[in-house]
Every structure is written in C-alpha cells, then in structure tokens.
Design a protein around this motif. Structure first.
Motif, PDB file in Angstrom:
ATOM      1  N   GLY A   1       3.772   5.996   0.383  1.00  0.00           N
ATOM      2  CA  GLY A   1       4.509   4.801   0.773  1.00  0.00           C
ATOM      3  C   GLY A   1       4.785   3.903  -0.426  1.00  0.00           C
ATOM      4  N   SER A   2       5.496   2.849  -0.226  1.00  0.00           N
ATOM      5  CA  SER A   2       5.811   2.336   1.097  1.00  0.00           C
ATOM      6  C   SER A   2       7.077   2.952   1.717  1.00  0.00           C
ATOM      7  CB  SER A   2       5.997   0.813   1.045  1.00  0.00           C
ATOM      8  OG  SER A   2       7.065   0.453   0.194  1.00  0.00           O
ATOM      9  N   SER A   3       7.848   3.694   0.921  1.00  0.00           N
ATOM     10  CA  SER A   3       9.058   4.335   1.440  1.00  0.00           C
ATOM     11  C   SER A   3       8.725   5.701   2.037  1.00  0.00           C
ATOM     12  CB  SER A   3      10.103   4.477   0.324  1.00  0.00           C
ATOM     13  OG  SER A   3      10.351   3.244  -0.306  1.00  0.00           O
ATOM     14  N   GLY A   4       7.612   5.748   2.776  1.00  0.00           N
ATOM     15  CA  GLY A   4       7.133   7.018   3.310  1.00  0.00           C
ATOM     16  C   GLY A   4       8.017   7.575   4.401  1.00  0.00           C
ATOM     17  N   GLY A   5       8.460   6.718   5.321  1.00  0.00           N
ATOM     18  CA  GLY A   5       9.347   7.198   6.377  1.00  0.00           C
ATOM     19  C   GLY A   5      10.637   7.758   5.821  1.00  0.00           C
ATOM     20  N   ALA A   6      11.164   7.114   4.786  1.00  0.00           N
ATOM     21  CA  ALA A   6      12.404   7.579   4.158  1.00  0.00           C
ATOM     22  C   ALA A   6      12.214   8.964   3.545  1.00  0.00           C
ATOM     23  CB  ALA A   6      12.856   6.581   3.096  1.00  0.00           C
ATOM     24  N   ALA A   7      11.106   9.148   2.819  1.00  0.00           N
ATOM     25  CA  ALA A   7      10.856  10.430   2.162  1.00  0.00           C
ATOM     26  C   ALA A   7      10.683  11.548   3.170  1.00  0.00           C
ATOM     27  CB  ALA A   7       9.620  10.320   1.263  1.00  0.00           C
ATOM     28  N   VAL A   8       9.962  11.278   4.255  1.00  0.00           N
ATOM     29  CA  VAL A   8       9.734  12.308   5.271  1.00  0.00           C
ATOM     30  C   VAL A   8      11.033  12.642   5.997  1.00  0.00           C
ATOM     31  CG1 VAL A   8       8.517  12.840   7.416  1.00  0.00           C
ATOM     32  CG2 VAL A   8       7.310  11.711   5.542  1.00  0.00           C
ATOM     33  N   ALA A   9      11.839  11.624   6.298  1.00  0.00           N
ATOM     34  CA  ALA A   9      13.121  11.874   6.958  1.00  0.00           C
ATOM     35  C   ALA A   9      14.011  12.768   6.104  1.00  0.00           C
ATOM     36  CB  ALA A   9      13.816  10.553   7.259  1.00  0.00           C
ATOM     37  N   LEU A  10      13.989  12.586   4.801  1.00  0.00           N
ATOM     38  CA  LEU A  10      14.744  13.443   3.892  1.00  0.00           C
ATOM     39  C   LEU A  10      14.172  14.855   3.853  1.00  0.00           C
ATOM     40  CD1 LEU A  10      15.215  10.990   0.894  1.00  0.00           C
ATOM     41  CD2 LEU A  10      17.072  12.035   2.195  1.00  0.00           C
ATOM     42  N   ALA A  11      12.851  14.947   3.708  1.00  0.00           N
ATOM     43  CA  ALA A  11      12.213  16.256   3.558  1.00  0.00           C
ATOM     44  C   ALA A  11      12.429  17.138   4.774  1.00  0.00           C
ATOM     45  CB  ALA A  11      10.717  16.068   3.291  1.00  0.00           C
ATOM     46  N   THR A  12      12.519  16.524   5.932  1.00  0.00           N
ATOM     47  CA  THR A  12      12.631  17.289   7.173  1.00  0.00           C
ATOM     48  C   THR A  12      14.068  17.439   7.659  1.00  0.00           C
ATOM     49  OG1 THR A  12      12.218  15.247   8.411  1.00  0.00           O
ATOM     50  CG2 THR A  12      10.322  16.664   7.965  1.00  0.00           C
ATOM     51  N   GLY A  13      15.029  16.921   6.910  1.00  0.00           N
ATOM     52  CA  GLY A  13      16.427  17.101   7.266  1.00  0.00           C
ATOM     53  C   GLY A  13      16.930  16.161   8.335  1.00  0.00           C
ATOM     54  N   MET A  14      16.208  15.061   8.587  1.00  0.00           N
ATOM     55  CA  MET A  14      16.690  14.098   9.576  1.00  0.00           C
ATOM     56  C   MET A  14      17.791  13.210   9.008  1.00  0.00           C
ATOM     57  SD  MET A  14      13.352  13.049  11.850  1.00  0.00           S
ATOM     58  CE  MET A  14      12.118  12.847  10.568  1.00  0.00           C
TER      59      MET A  14
ATOM     60  N   GLY B   1       0.812  -1.206   0.000  1.00  0.00           N
ATOM     61  CA  GLY B   1       0.000   0.000   0.000  1.00  0.00           C
ATOM     62  C   GLY B   1       0.846   1.257   0.000  1.00  0.00           C
ATOM     63  N   SER B   2       0.393   2.265  -0.705  1.00  0.00           N
ATOM     64  CA  SER B   2       1.132   3.522  -0.804  1.00  0.00           C
ATOM     65  C   SER B   2       0.705   4.511   0.268  1.00  0.00           C
ATOM     66  CB  SER B   2       0.947   4.116  -2.211  1.00  0.00           C
ATOM     67  OG  SER B   2       1.625   3.349  -3.171  1.00  0.00           O
ATOM     68  N   HIS B   3       0.656   4.024   1.510  1.00  0.00           N
ATOM     69  CA  HIS B   3       0.294   4.842   2.659  1.00  0.00           C
ATOM     70  C   HIS B   3       1.001   4.217   3.860  1.00  0.00           C
ATOM     71  CE1 HIS B   3      -1.710   6.885   5.826  1.00  0.00           C
ATOM     72  NE2 HIS B   3      -2.901   6.340   5.759  1.00  0.00           N
ATOM     73  N   THR B   4       1.877   4.964   4.499  1.00  0.00           N
ATOM     74  CA  THR B   4       2.740   4.407   5.535  1.00  0.00           C
ATOM     75  C   THR B   4       2.064   4.428   6.899  1.00  0.00           C
ATOM     76  OG1 THR B   4       4.727   5.003   4.301  1.00  0.00           O
ATOM     77  CG2 THR B   4       4.988   4.631   6.662  1.00  0.00           C
ATOM     78  N   PHE B   5       1.465   3.294   7.238  1.00  0.00           N
ATOM     79  CA  PHE B   5       0.927   3.085   8.576  1.00  0.00           C
ATOM     80  C   PHE B   5       0.993   1.590   8.872  1.00  0.00           C
ATOM     81  CE2 PHE B   5      -2.663   2.166   5.873  1.00  0.00           C
ATOM     82  CZ  PHE B   5      -3.423   1.222   6.559  1.00  0.00           C
ATOM     83  N   ASN B   6       1.137   1.252  10.139  1.00  0.00           N
ATOM     84  CA  ASN B   6       1.185  -0.153  10.525  1.00  0.00           C
ATOM     85  C   ASN B   6       0.852  -0.275  12.008  1.00  0.00           C
ATOM     86  OD1 ASN B   6       3.752  -0.210  12.216  1.00  0.00           O
ATOM     87  ND2 ASN B   6       4.574   0.606  10.298  1.00  0.00           N
ATOM     88  N   PRO B   7       0.498  -1.477  12.468  1.00  0.00           N
ATOM     89  CA  PRO B   7       0.098  -1.646  13.866  1.00  0.00           C
ATOM     90  C   PRO B   7       1.259  -1.648  14.855  1.00  0.00           C
ATOM     91  CG  PRO B   7      -0.061  -3.735  12.700  1.00  0.00           C
ATOM     92  CD  PRO B   7       0.239  -2.691  11.664  1.00  0.00           C
ATOM     93  N   VAL B   8       2.483  -1.661  14.359  1.00  0.00           N
ATOM     94  CA  VAL B   8       3.646  -1.655  15.251  1.00  0.00           C
ATOM     95  C   VAL B   8       4.021  -0.224  15.634  1.00  0.00           C
ATOM     96  CG1 VAL B   8       6.075  -2.297  15.517  1.00  0.00           C
ATOM     97  CG2 VAL B   8       4.502  -3.813  14.280  1.00  0.00           C
TER      98      VAL B   8
END
Length: 466
Positions: free
Chosen positions: A150-163, A127-134
């Motif tokens: 998603g599924s590489s949503g966390g990666a994209a956000v980490a880049l966009a926000t400078g993390m 799914g192209s939406h990053t959510f999960n029960p963990v």
C-alpha cells in the motif's frame, strides 16, 4: 483475445478506431470484477452496473473524447470522485459522496475515462498495507493470505488481476512502489510537482507526496502520465510537462547504473530479496548497461531523521482538523498527529537542511551515473492480518513505518522513480526494483523501463485467480 488482457495502448487504439465498443469493454470489465474481486477486495464503491453501461453507450454514440476514450478506471479512494463514495478508508468519512471531482479525477474524466468506482487504500493512506475499517483488507493475488502492500494496494491488485488496464496512485513513502513490486506491475512516482495536487490549503511547504500512474507496462504508464500531469496556474510549484508518449525502449548500451543494494547494511532485508534483485539487474547488463555496486552516498540515519520530521509535519498538518476525533483514528494516524504537532519550526527547518544536503549530494552522484537502483521493499509480502512488520531479519523496527526506510532516499528529495518488476522469489511472491534518476528524467526512466519490460514482460504473467 480477452479484452481484460489488453494493454492500455491496445485498448485505447481499438476504442478510438471503433473496433471495440465502450459498452463491450465495460461489460468485460464488470465480468472480470465479478470473477476475481471477491477474492482480493481491490475495487470498492463500485458504481451501479446499469449506470456504467449507460455511460459507456453514451460514449459510443458520441465523438472521441480524448486520450482515455471509453477506458474504465477505478480511482484510488484518497481521491474525491463526484457521485461516488469517497471514504479515504476512514469511518469518519464512510458514506461521504462528494459533489465535485478532485483534479486528477477531473483530468481522467475529461480525457474520456469512465470512472467506475474506487480502489482500496489504508485509512488516510497511512502504512504500506491496504486495510481499513470501512472495506477491510485487500489481499495479494499471488497469495491471498498475504498483504498486497500500500497505500495504492487496491490499484496494484486491480491491475495485476486484469480488472483495469490503468490506475492512479499516490506516493509519499513508497505507496506506488511497494504495491507495484508486490503485485508484479509498474508504478511511477514522477518528479515532484509534475503531477499537480489539488489547489487547496497550503501550496508551498509540503513537497513529499505526489500522485502518479500505475500500469502493466512503462508504455501504459506514459499514457496516463500525459493525462494527469501538466501545469496548473493555481499552484506555485507545479512543473510544466511535455508529452512522454509514445514511450519507446531505450538502447542501454554503455549506460552507467549504480546499484545501492542495502545501502551498506543500513536497510535490513529479508532473505532472498537482494539475490532476486541482483538477478533482475542482470537484465540491464544483458541489454548493454554497466552495473556498478556503489557505497552509500549519504548517511541513512540522517535521511531517516529528516524524513520522519518532515513527514510527520506534513501528515499532521492534514490530520489536524480531525484531532478532536483522535480516538477514531488508527494508531499510526495518532502517532503521526502526536509527533507532528509536537515539532518546532526550527526542527522542521533543520530537517529541511539535511534534505537539501542530500539533494546536492545526489546531484553529484547523478553526474557519474545515468540512474540508480534500490530494492522496492525490504520484506516480502507479509501476513495480511499483521498491521506492519516489527522486525526484519532480527533487527527491531522502532516505528510503524521504519520497514520502508528503503524508499526514503527517493521520497525525501522528490526524485522520479519507476518501480520495475524483478520476478518471483522462492515462495512465488513478486518483488521489484526502484529505478530512479535526477529530477526531470521522467521520460528517460520510462524508456529504460520499457527496454527491460520488452525483455521480461513480467506483468503479463497474471496470477492464477479464477
């Protein structure tokens, strides 16, 4: 200058020349994560601060380790990293700590990267939406009430926000391209086989999903691609890789680019997406390229029927060992498992015949055009509490993933594709383009993207998170 705003190329140069320390970079990285991750939930399973700082100090005390010397990297949580919880977003693997790295993590570590933790992903990447029960949902940094994709949503956000300055991702059905578009960064799906998967299980049959790099510029994409790509003798279909770095902007004068828009109406689009994408196409024109709107080169429904057969066959093959725990899987995983296990060998063969027909037709199209362009998504980032869109502009979606039909022409035949930021719509939400070419044109696509990046620098407009 704020280290978290450095390009990867700048950061690596300063680390390699000892102008900045790995410990200093790690402290800045952890500080940035502390500032913004609580609002977006992009980085998960973060390692202990003291352990990370100790690893950084050890790097400072030793020789230059490689192309990613001292760079902090969070790895997508579909990839096993030794000593780090690797859950794949599933309760079935919550708390699982592998003893060894998967191949892509091992290559980044060998190149000198410090693997700090994980980036969030949907359960099993479906799914192209990053959510999960963990770990819960990752939120869009431009509007926290919306999905980051998603599924590489966390990666994209980490880049966009400078993390982070570099991130790995994976892409079967737009999993690099969709979140790159929705978070105003770049994602690159390489030619299939260029970046090897792990040499386990079947290595011949499934040619849909691939690993790939994400970054805030095509130049930085090239740096990570050179680390993770390359031949592995244990894989029969792995392609050789010549270095693409340094990626330099290409002169686009006279280049022929085909604009496929909504594939003759086959791909419904929310209002404003095509208008924004066509505005972004103007940048290519200003740089000297000739843009031509072209008719659909292949029937969209034949592409779709081939795709869902081959995709479900592939996904079900991976999920089959978990079939005894079917009720513990999310609905989309159950759908893929049921659909895939019901397929016959001849259905798979017939789907691959259609795939082959499309590949041959695409070769003909690329004889006339240097590259093709499609939107990177058919909808704007939607409500973070919605599992997936069920309709687009009044047209009902018949599966949980039909709304990403626009990514199928690339994925089905393993073409290289760069997700290029296209700017922002009326609500301030990002969107992107899919810039793709024939197999093996990876370096050329990155150079085309570099020319557009030099003219726009969209990812350098960081979201207003504190």
């Amino acid at each position: 200058m704020d280290i978290t705003k450095y390009s990867a190329r700048m950061l690596i140069a300063d680390l390699s020349e000892r102008r900045v320390s790995a410990e200093g970079v790690m402290r800045a990285t952890l500080e940035r994560i502390g500032q913004v991750n609580g609002a977006v939930n992009a980085i998960v399973a973060l390692r202990d601060e003291e352990a990370l700082l100790a690893e950084a100090r050890a790097i400072d005390a030793g020789p230059i380790r490689g192309a990613l010397h001292g760079v902090p990297v969070a790895v997508k949580d579909l990839v096993n990293v030794a000593g780090v919880v690797s859950s794949q977003g599933s309760p079935l693997f919550d708390g699982f700590v592998p003893e060894t790295d998967d191949l892509i993590a091992a290559r980044m570590r060998a190149a000198g990267a410090i693997l700090i933790g994980k980036t969030n992903t949907p359960e099993f990447g479906l799914g192209s939406h990053t959510f999960n029960p963990v770990y819960g949902a990752t939120r869009n940094p431009y509007d926290a009430a919306r999905t980051c994709g998603g599924s590489s949503g966390g990666a994209a956000v980490a880049l966009a926000t400078g993390m982070v300055t570099l991130a790995d991702g994976s892409d079967m059905m737009g999993s690099l391209r969709n979140p790159a578009a929705w978070n105003n960064v770049y994602g690159f799906r390489p030619s299939w086989g260029l970046v090897p998967s792990d040499p386990v299980g079947d290595s011949f049959l499934h040619q849909l999903s691939t690993l790939g790099p994400m970054a805030r510029s095509p130049e930085d994409i090239g740096l990570l691609l050179d680390v993770i790509a390359g031949f592995d003798s244990r894989l029969p279909l792995n392609a050789p890789h010549g270095s693409v770095s340094p990626v330099e902007p290409l002169d686009l004068t006279g280049m022929r680019i085909g604009w496929l828009a909504d594939w003759g109406g086959a791909f419904p689009m929310e209002a404003g997406i095509l208008d924004l994408c066509e505005t972004a196409l103007g940048v290519f024109g200003q740089l000297g390229a000739h843009i031509e709107r072209i008719p659909p080169p292949f029937d969209a429904e034949r592409l779709w029927d081939s795709w869902i057969t081959l995709r479900s066959w592939s996904v079900a093959s991976g999920l089959e060992p978990l079939s005894q725990n079917r009720d513990a899987l999310k609905d989309s995983a159950q759908w893929e498992l049921d659909w895939g296990l019901a397929l016959s060998a001849m259905q798979v063969h017939q789907a691959s015949v259609v795939r082959s027909d499309w590949f041959r037709k695409a070769v003909e199209v690329f004889d006339r055009y240097d590259a093709l362009i499609l939107p990177a998504a058919q909808v704007w980032p939607f409500d973070v509490d919605l599992p997936y869109p069920t309709e687009i502009s009044g047209r009902a979606m018949d599966t949980y993933h039909r709304w990403m039909h626009v990514t199928v022409p690339v994925s089905l035949i393993g073409l290289p594709c760069l997700a290029v930021p296209a700017g922002f719509g009326g609500q301030g939400l990002p969107m992107g383009l899919q810039l793709f070419g024939p197999r093996g044109s990876d370096a050329r696509l990155l150079s085309i993207g570099a020319a557009c990046h030099a003219a726009t620098e969209w990812p350098q407009r960081r979201p207003a998170l504190q």
